[in-house]
Scaffold this motif. Structure first.
Motif, mmCIF file in Angstrom:
data_model
loop_
_atom_site.group_PDB
_atom_site.id
_atom_site.type_symbol
_atom_site.label_atom_id
_atom_site.label_comp_id
_atom_site.label_asym_id
_atom_site.label_seq_id
_atom_site.Cartn_x
_atom_site.Cartn_y
_atom_site.Cartn_z
ATOM 1 N N UNK A 89 43.438 22.908 46.577
ATOM 2 C CA UNK A 89 43.501 23.316 47.829
ATOM 3 C C UNK A 89 44.484 23.879 48.148
ATOM 4 N N UNK A 90 44.342 24.675 48.148
ATOM 5 C CA UNK A 90 45.574 25.806 48.369
ATOM 6 C C UNK A 90 45.122 26.618 49.971
ATOM 7 N N UNK A 91 46.145 26.468 51.319
ATOM 8 C CA UNK A 91 45.889 26.858 52.293
ATOM 9 C C UNK A 91 46.906 28.481 52.360
ATOM 10 N N UNK A 92 46.793 29.987 52.386
ATOM 11 C CA UNK A 92 47.890 30.849 53.105
ATOM 12 C C UNK A 92 48.027 30.721 54.319
ATOM 13 N N UNK A 93 48.817 30.415 55.390
ATOM 14 C CA UNK A 93 48.575 31.521 56.669
ATOM 15 C C UNK A 93 48.606 33.501 56.906
ATOM 16 N N UNK A 94 47.988 33.714 57.671
ATOM 17 C CA UNK A 94 47.755 35.223 57.473
ATOM 18 C C UNK A 94 48.551 35.955 57.345
ATOM 19 N N UNK A 95 49.915 34.841 57.915
ATOM 20 C CA UNK A 95 51.319 36.517 57.903
ATOM 21 C C UNK A 95 52.543 36.077 56.474
ATOM 22 N N UNK A 96 51.881 35.160 55.325
ATOM 23 C CA UNK A 96 51.554 34.677 54.035
ATOM 24 C C UNK A 96 52.361 34.046 54.143
ATOM 25 N N UNK A 97 53.790 33.281 54.660
ATOM 26 C CA UNK A 97 54.457 32.616 54.511
ATOM 27 C C UNK A 97 54.329 31.325 54.624
ATOM 28 N N UNK A 98 53.521 30.466 55.065
ATOM 29 C CA UNK A 98 52.924 29.046 55.231
ATOM 30 C C UNK A 98 51.940 28.639 53.676
ATOM 31 N N UNK A 99 52.401 28.097 53.562
ATOM 32 C CA UNK A 99 51.096 27.696 52.631
ATOM 33 C C UNK A 99 51.482 26.025 52.273
ATOM 34 N N UNK A 100 49.294 26.061 53.038
ATOM 35 C CA UNK A 100 49.639 24.113 52.342
ATOM 36 C C UNK A 100 48.495 23.655 51.071
ATOM 37 N N UNK A 101 49.622 22.800 50.679
ATOM 38 C CA UNK A 101 48.145 22.620 49.493
ATOM 39 C C UNK A 101 47.912 20.706 49.683
ATOM 40 N N UNK A 102 46.650 20.663 49.708
ATOM 41 C CA UNK A 102 46.154 19.228 49.279
ATOM 42 C C UNK A 102 46.674 18.511 48.001
ATOM 43 N N UNK A 103 46.863 17.947 47.832
ATOM 44 C CA UNK A 103 46.975 17.063 46.374
ATOM 45 C C UNK A 103 45.500 16.731 46.240
ATOM 46 N N UNK A 104 45.618 16.603 45.112
ATOM 47 C CA UNK A 104 43.710 16.263 44.314
ATOM 48 C C UNK A 104 43.825 14.730 44.731
ATOM 49 N N UNK A 105 42.834 14.108 44.704
ATOM 50 C CA UNK A 105 42.259 12.624 44.121
ATOM 51 C C UNK A 105 42.224 12.436 43.062
#
Length: 541
Positions: A89-105
């Motif tokens: 799972x990868x979430x990108x902030x609205x301003x395109x600067x912050x990436x949040x990655x979820x490591x898979x189980x």
């Protein structure tokens, strides 16, 4: 004429190779089905890999092995599509600067350790640590605080790479970079196991020390002879990896490699000798397609006689690239009259290369004039002897000898040539121990920026000793420019500066000439890399 994109070619090639196995169970010789056939394949690296530590790898030989051993946050699937890899799972902030990655189980290391976000934080900061002396820390400079830490002007605490917990990695960029997901497909972004690395500084030098998180482990490493990879039972996606064993030979001579293929010792050949291309063109096992890469000779601009740009340009005009590609190599290579290879579609719908001038068409008269002007500026009566350096593998000797003769015939120059085996050559090149040296450069993704950025003053891959503030500024502007038309205009301007200064000598745009045995299906071919063998299947012995 409208060009088909290289990404499209990649997909078509995969379909052509895999199509015959779709929708049916292959029956091999002797009545065996493909399920009964031993799933192992033998290829040739061409030489000893420089390293199997992702932090220090810089060459396609090492990359080919490493890409089968480790998996990053993103990966390629069997169709060549970029998909989530170790992250699901990868979430990108609205301003395109912050990436949040979820490591898979279920993601694990081959020694059974769980793969965590902390592994990525450690691995990325390890590359940036100036004491590591990694190959290319500059590829991380998009990340906030990364450049300052790597150049000794900031602390590791200020680097915006943070594992919030075992499953969550947060990365903050300095500016929004649309292609950042493609950037982190690079080998330098692959994870390594902190416990293993810190316990043994030579962990990646032998098979038994290497711990991986990808599709394969190293089961045997006979140096300068053979490297064997075995499918990893701890890999989260092991059920979809069809090839169990990969043997990599280390034969430098392309003629010997070709003979080994013809005798059945190799299942594929990725570098045909020039004299075999014509012979194999009608063979159904032969595949030819352009690479997104440029074959160059690199000037050391601080080493005489190449401190003068006019002298460097003179050599470029003295090369008959058309004769070299059509009469000597004959493998689909194209003359390089610029630096960015064909295959990048611009906003106009044209290829980037089509929109640019042809900078250095063969012109002996202009070459002589520039040489005379350069010699006068330096106060020399004639150009001192110099040496072309190249690595022993492949068709590099043929090209070096052709250049040696062209410089002699068209400029009256005495040129020496010197070769080294690959692992030694890489060190020679990195140490800038050359006047003029062969190298091939491919982009990490299909865009002008990553290949032009190799010659940025800050780039860890700039071995020319050349620096140009105008060039750097144009690249910096292109990076944050959101209008694609304006971005491409800036990149064209940057290429023009590079060609006028000529710290590198583009020779040709490469092509891949490959033979794949009919006994194997499902090898994924790509314009950016060596063949992906993970999803291959042996259908007969």
């Amino acid at each position: 004429m409208k060009r088909i994109s290289l990404a499209f070619i990649t997909i078509i090639l995969f379909i052509l190779i895999a199509l015959s196995g779709c929708g049916k169970e292959e029956v091999a010789s002797g009545g065996k089905t493909s399920k009964d056939v031993k799933q192992e394949i033998t290829a040739n690296l061409g030489g000893e890999p420089y390293t199997l530590d992702p932090a220090f790898a810089s060459d396609t030989t090492s990359f080919w092995v490493i890409s089968h051993l480790y998996q990053g946050l993103y990966t390629y699937d069997k169709d060549g599509k970029i998909v989530e890899g170790s992250a699901n799972k990868v979430d990108i902030s609205e301003d395109g600067k912050t990436y949040t990655f979820t490591i898979r189980e279920g993601a694990k290391w081959s020694n059974g350790d769980p793969l965590t976000a902390k592994d990525f934080e450690y691995s990325w900061k390890r590359v940036l640590n100036p004491e590591t002396a990694a190959y290319d820390p500059s590829q991380f400079y998009y990340i906030k605080g990364a450049e300052a830490y790597n150049t000794g002007k900031g602390s590791v605490e200020d680097v915006a790479i943070h594992a919030k917990d075992d499953k969550t990695l947060v990365v903050e960029l300095k500016d929004p970079v649309k292609f950042f997901p493609k950037v982190i497909l690079g080998e330098g972004f692959l994870p390594v196991n902190q416990k293993v690395v810190e316990a043994n500084k030579d962990w990646a030098a032998e098979a038994e020390g290497i711990v991986t998180n990808g599709a394969y482990t190293v089961s045997e490493w006979k140096h300068n002879e053979q490297l064997t990879l075995q499918k990893s039972g701890s890999f989260w996606n092991a059920d979809n990896v069809t090839m169990n064993t990969i043997h990599f030979k280390m034969v430098a001579d392309t003629t010997t490699e070709y003979q080994m293929y013809k005798s059945g010792e190799l299942d594929l050949v990725t570098g045909l000798p020039a004299e075999a291309v014509e012979q194999e063109k009608d063979n159904e096992e032969y595949v030819n397609f352009p690479s997104f890469s440029v074959y160059t000779y690199t000037f050391n601009v601080k080493e005489e006689p190449f401190t003068n740009a006019k002298i460097r340009r003179a050599l470029s005009f003295a090369i008959d690239r058309k004769a070299l590609t059509e009469n000597i190599l004959k493998g689909g290579e194209k003359p390089a009259y610029g630096y960015v290879a064909n295959g990048v579609e611009s906003p106009s719908g044209k290829d980037f290369r089509e929109e640019a001038p042809e900078y250095y068409k063969f012109d002996p008269k202009k070459a002589k004039k520039l040489l005379e002007e350069g010699l006068k500026e330096e106060g020399w009566d004639k150009l001192p002897e110099f040496t072309l350096k190249y690595n022993s593998e492949g068709n590099h000797k043929k090209i070096a000898e052709a250049l040696q003769e062209m410089f002699k015939q068209n400029l009256g120059l005495k040129v020496n040539i010197e070769n080294q085996e690959w692992k030694t050559y890489i060190d020679t090149f990195k140490q800038k121990n050359f006047q003029l040296a062969r190298m091939g450069w491919g982009g990490d993704f299909i865009d002008p920026y990553p290949v032009l950025n190799l010659y940025n003053t800050k780039s860890s891959s700039n071995f020319t000793n050349w620096s140009n503030p105008t060039f750097d500024e144009l690249l910096a502007k292109s990076l944050v420019e959101q209008d694609e038309k304006k971005r491409f205009e800036l990149l064209h301007e940057a290429e023009t500066v590079l060609m006028e200064e000529m710290p590198i000598l583009p020779i040709l745009f490469s092509a891949q000439n490959i033979l794949i045995s009919k006994k194997v299906e499902g090898i994924r071919l790509d314009v950016l890399s060596k063949p992906d063998l993970r999803f291959a299947e042996k259908v007969s012995e």
